[in-house]
Design an enzyme around this catalytic site. Sequence first.
Site, PDB file in Angstrom:
ATOM      1  N   VAL A  63       2.134   0.767  -2.380  1.00 60.41           N
ATOM      2  CA  VAL A  63       1.225   0.320  -1.399  1.00 60.41           C
ATOM      3  C   VAL A  63       0.311  -0.058  -1.467  1.00 60.41           C
ATOM      4  O   VAL A  63      -0.438  -1.539  -0.749  1.00 60.41           O
ATOM      5  CB  VAL A  63       0.360   1.873  -0.821  1.00 60.41           C
ATOM      6  N   TYR A  64      -0.196  -0.807  -3.011  1.00 58.85           N
ATOM      7  CA  TYR A  64      -1.751  -1.454  -3.244  1.00 58.85           C
ATOM      8  C   TYR A  64      -0.131  -2.657  -3.756  1.00 58.85           C
ATOM      9  O   TYR A  64       0.419  -3.108  -4.547  1.00 58.85           O
ATOM     10  CB  TYR A  64      -1.609  -1.429  -4.700  1.00 58.85           C
ATOM     11  N   GLY A  65      -1.253  -4.102  -2.479  1.00 58.43           N
ATOM     12  CA  GLY A  65      -0.523  -5.119  -2.407  1.00 58.43           C
ATOM     13  C   GLY A  65       0.978  -4.965  -1.741  1.00 58.43           C
ATOM     14  O   GLY A  65       1.537  -6.075  -2.244  1.00 58.43           O
ATOM     15  N   LEU A  66       1.156  -4.374  -1.495  1.00 55.78           N
ATOM     16  CA  LEU A  66       2.631  -3.864  -0.405  1.00 55.78           C
ATOM     17  C   LEU A  66       3.531  -4.133  -2.132  1.00 55.78           C
ATOM     18  O   LEU A  66       4.263  -4.552  -1.660  1.00 55.78           O
ATOM     19  CB  LEU A  66       3.327  -4.855   0.956  1.00 55.78           C
TER      20      LEU A  66
END
Length: 343
Positions: A63-66
């Site tokens: 989910v970090y930076g998608l």
Amino acid sequence: MLEAVQLGKNSGLSVSQLCLGTMNFGEPGRGHQGDWTLGLDEARPIFQAAIDQGLFYFDCADVYGLGACEQVVGQLLRELLPRDQYVIATKISGAMGRGPNQRGLSRKHIMEAVDVSLERLGLDYIDHLVIHRHPQGVVGHEETPIEESMEALHDVVKAGKVLYLGGSSMFAWQFAELQLTAELHGWTKFVSMQNHYNLVYREEEREMNPYCTKTGVALMPWSPLARGTLTGSYKGGFAGGATDRSRGGDRVRTEGLYRGAATFDIADRVSEVAEKYEKAPAQIALAWLVNKPEITSPVVGVSKIEQLDQLVEATDITLADEDVAYLEELYQPLENLLSIGTS
């Protein structure tokens, strides 16, 4: 120079004393942390400096930076180190799109998320897969049966796509239930807990930390510096942000996490003790954590090499008992953030 430590008593995996959290690396402007994200070229010297200091354990999440974080972390590690010389963790369960099956810990999402993470990382296997939240702690997937999640996690391990499992941010009773469910069925158990623990949020001392210590599970807290609150990034209050992160959209998240009336009084004491030891506040806040024998490898985030150097040095700081007592004295019980869904 960091030393290698064992990831808890239930695994043979060696990790570095500190784990580099990589939330702030990826594609600037993309994802919830995009306004303070560093790109590939800015991240490279930080990764090299980490490796030079003996840090070989890296933590990211889909989910970090998608997905951008995993792409950058994977590319840099493939460039800088042979595969057998680093340990990479990534986390799944967060929303990766608007679809109902693009989040959570259903069998479908676990299988798909692991495959896509491997593709983004450019790797054949993930050393350490961490569930970002409890299977029933993800919005939209409150009723996911824990048996479904645990069997699917076991299956990705047995398929050779994942070597070890870890948990993050849940109630101790929930973690115990997951562990006992896995044991009952002969499935893979978790070897680590990545929980929220620092000088201004110590609710984990009540149940999760003792449970993990008793059962040999490695504790690797996230936000050991309270998102800059303990480093001086906020000057006496959340309105006084002094960094891109503390002035940006992330400030709202930080305010939601640190609600204690004594938050900034405790931060002031960290600065006082730092002056006494002739160290930076961040070093004292981290030293308080790593001085605790139950802590294995805190997850730290940096945006500059100088910050990394300070945190590595902090692992060699021994705090006097009276200074530990002084730092801890003002803390008052808080509402457990998991109860209100913001941890």
